[in-house]
Design a protein around this motif. Structure first.
Motif, PDB file in Angstrom:
ATOM      1  N   THR A  82     -65.091  -7.037  34.003  1.00  0.00           N
ATOM      2  CA  THR A  82     -64.734  -6.180  32.869  1.00  0.00           C
ATOM      3  C   THR A  82     -65.549  -6.536  31.633  1.00  0.00           C
ATOM      4  O   THR A  82     -66.040  -5.659  30.903  1.00  0.00           O
ATOM      5  CB  THR A  82     -63.234  -6.306  32.551  1.00  0.00           C
ATOM      6  N   THR A 123     -69.183  -5.287  32.255  1.00  0.00           N
ATOM      7  CA  THR A 123     -69.359  -3.831  32.162  1.00  0.00           C
ATOM      8  C   THR A 123     -69.168  -3.329  30.733  1.00  0.00           C
ATOM      9  O   THR A 123     -69.802  -2.350  30.323  1.00  0.00           O
ATOM     10  CB  THR A 123     -68.371  -3.101  33.093  1.00  0.00           C
ATOM     11  N   THR A 124     -68.318  -3.994  29.959  1.00  0.00           N
ATOM     12  CA  THR A 124     -68.150  -3.602  28.555  1.00  0.00           C
ATOM     13  C   THR A 124     -69.460  -3.785  27.801  1.00  0.00           C
ATOM     14  O   THR A 124     -69.897  -2.896  27.054  1.00  0.00           O
ATOM     15  CB  THR A 124     -67.044  -4.441  27.891  1.00  0.00           C
ATOM     16  N   TRP A 130     -72.010  -1.032  28.974  1.00  0.00           N
ATOM     17  CA  TRP A 130     -71.803   0.291  28.400  1.00  0.00           C
ATOM     18  C   TRP A 130     -72.108   0.313  26.896  1.00  0.00           C
ATOM     19  O   TRP A 130     -72.629   1.301  26.380  1.00  0.00           O
ATOM     20  CB  TRP A 130     -70.381   0.777  28.654  1.00  0.00           C
ATOM     21  N   CYS A 138     -61.884  -5.414  25.596  1.00  0.00           N
ATOM     22  CA  CYS A 138     -62.830  -4.740  26.483  1.00  0.00           C
ATOM     23  C   CYS A 138     -62.349  -3.332  26.845  1.00  0.00           C
ATOM     24  O   CYS A 138     -63.148  -2.391  26.901  1.00  0.00           O
ATOM     25  CB  CYS A 138     -63.031  -5.563  27.752  1.00  0.00           C
ATOM     26  N   LEU A 146     -62.975  -1.027  23.832  1.00  0.00           N
ATOM     27  CA  LEU A 146     -64.391  -0.725  23.628  1.00  0.00           C
ATOM     28  C   LEU A 146     -64.903   0.249  24.684  1.00  0.00           C
ATOM     29  O   LEU A 146     -65.647   1.191  24.368  1.00  0.00           O
ATOM     30  CB  LEU A 146     -65.209  -2.018  23.666  1.00  0.00           C
ATOM     31  N   GLN A 147     -64.504   0.049  25.933  1.00  0.00           N
ATOM     32  CA  GLN A 147     -64.938   0.979  26.981  1.00  0.00           C
ATOM     33  C   GLN A 147     -64.337   2.366  26.768  1.00  0.00           C
ATOM     34  O   GLN A 147     -64.981   3.383  27.031  1.00  0.00           O
ATOM     35  CB  GLN A 147     -64.556   0.435  28.355  1.00  0.00           C
TER      36      GLN A 147
END
Length: 286
Positions: free
Chosen positions: A108, A111-112, A115, A246, A249-250
């Motif tokens: 996680t 990936t945050t 992106w 996270c 933010l995503q």
């Protein structure tokens, strides 16, 4: 068949016979371990049981080598090994939950950042979400980074917060090659590249495999083990906080595009979003 053991002066068990065989194979039990199963009149050394006698290799008389010169002993003493400060839990299945959350915090968090960098670089987020090849390769850079971190520090951010470290059976750190192979196995068989239902299937299979043989397939094949220290309350709070940050933010980066794609496929939800004020982008009213 269920087996009972005497370890550290305490009776433990029962354990299924395949679990005992796995532990013998990984040298967690020696032939002198006292055990019992139904049908035996008394407690017996496990190496003398018909059920497990073949699991222990026969001792062969070998010539005793001469003592090593001092210079070789000094090299061995200076070799880098992992400090035994952490206490290895007796059954890996007991901390499967800790490993699960450690793994998904790492993914996680990664990936945050991924992106956010896509957004800051001005890339089309909506197009990226629809690109299956991009989604398939999304985790490859992370697992390359994870292999390097395990080889260097024996842990990652998520594992550190959960008090976990990955080492070899002999207590040494993983070599880079072994660490890379471990990460590849996790990416393919552990999370299925992170692809929806495939990921869930791989995680379920890993769960049942670990409960059967005592450790995940990637650690079993690589002769690795995970050692654990006591959980730290502050680290758990930090972990929960990171998950929350996270997620927010995503949601900020991908939310507008996900909502737009959903409304294009299901325009009947438009009124719901307007009434609930759950809009990430302006909805033109007719």
């Amino acid at each position: 068949m269920e087996i009972w053991l005497i370890q550290n002066g305490k009776k433990r068990g029962p354990y299924p016979d395949y679990d005992i065989r796995s532990r013998i194979a990984h040298r967690e039990l020696d032939p002198e371990t006292i055990a019992w199963h139904e049908g035996l009149a008394e407690w017996t050394e496990i190496g003398k049981m018909d059920l497990f006698r073949k699991e222990f290799p026969e001792k062969e008389s070998v010539a005793t080598p001469p003592e090593l010169p001092r210079k070789y002993l000094e090299r061995a003493e200076s070799a880098e090994t992992v400090s035994p400060s952490a206490t290895e839990l007796p059954k890996p299945r007991k901390y499967l939950i800790r490993r699960f959350w450690a793994r998904w915090l790492d993914l996680t968090f990664y990936t945050t950042i991924w992106w956010l960098l896509m957004y800051l670089a001005g890339k089309d987020i909506g197009l990226a979400l629809l690109n299956p090849w991009l989604q398939l390769s999304l985790y490859i850079p992370w697992f390359a980074l994870e292999a390097w971190m395990l080889q260097r520090n024996a842990t990652t951010l998520g594992k550190w917060l959960m008090g976990l470290r990955v080492i070899n059976e002999d207590g040494s750190k993983l070599h880079l090659k072994n660490s890379v192979w471990r990460s590849v196995r996790v990416m393919v068989t552990g999370i299925g590249f992170g692809w929806g239902l495939l990921s869930l299937l791989c995680q379920a299979m890993s769960w049942f495999t670990t409960r059967r043989i005592g450790k995940p397939i990637w650690d079993y094949l690589g002769a690795h083990k995970v050692v654990a220290s006591e959980l730290n309350a502050l680290k758990i709070i930090v972990m929960v906080f990171l998950f929350f940050v996270c997620a927010q933010l995503q949601l900020a980066v991908k939310g507008p595009h996900l909502q737009k794609m959903m409304l294009e496929k299901n325009p009947e939800y438009k009124e719901f979003f307007e009434q609930a004020n759950l809009r990430y982008f302006p909805i033109n009213k007719k």
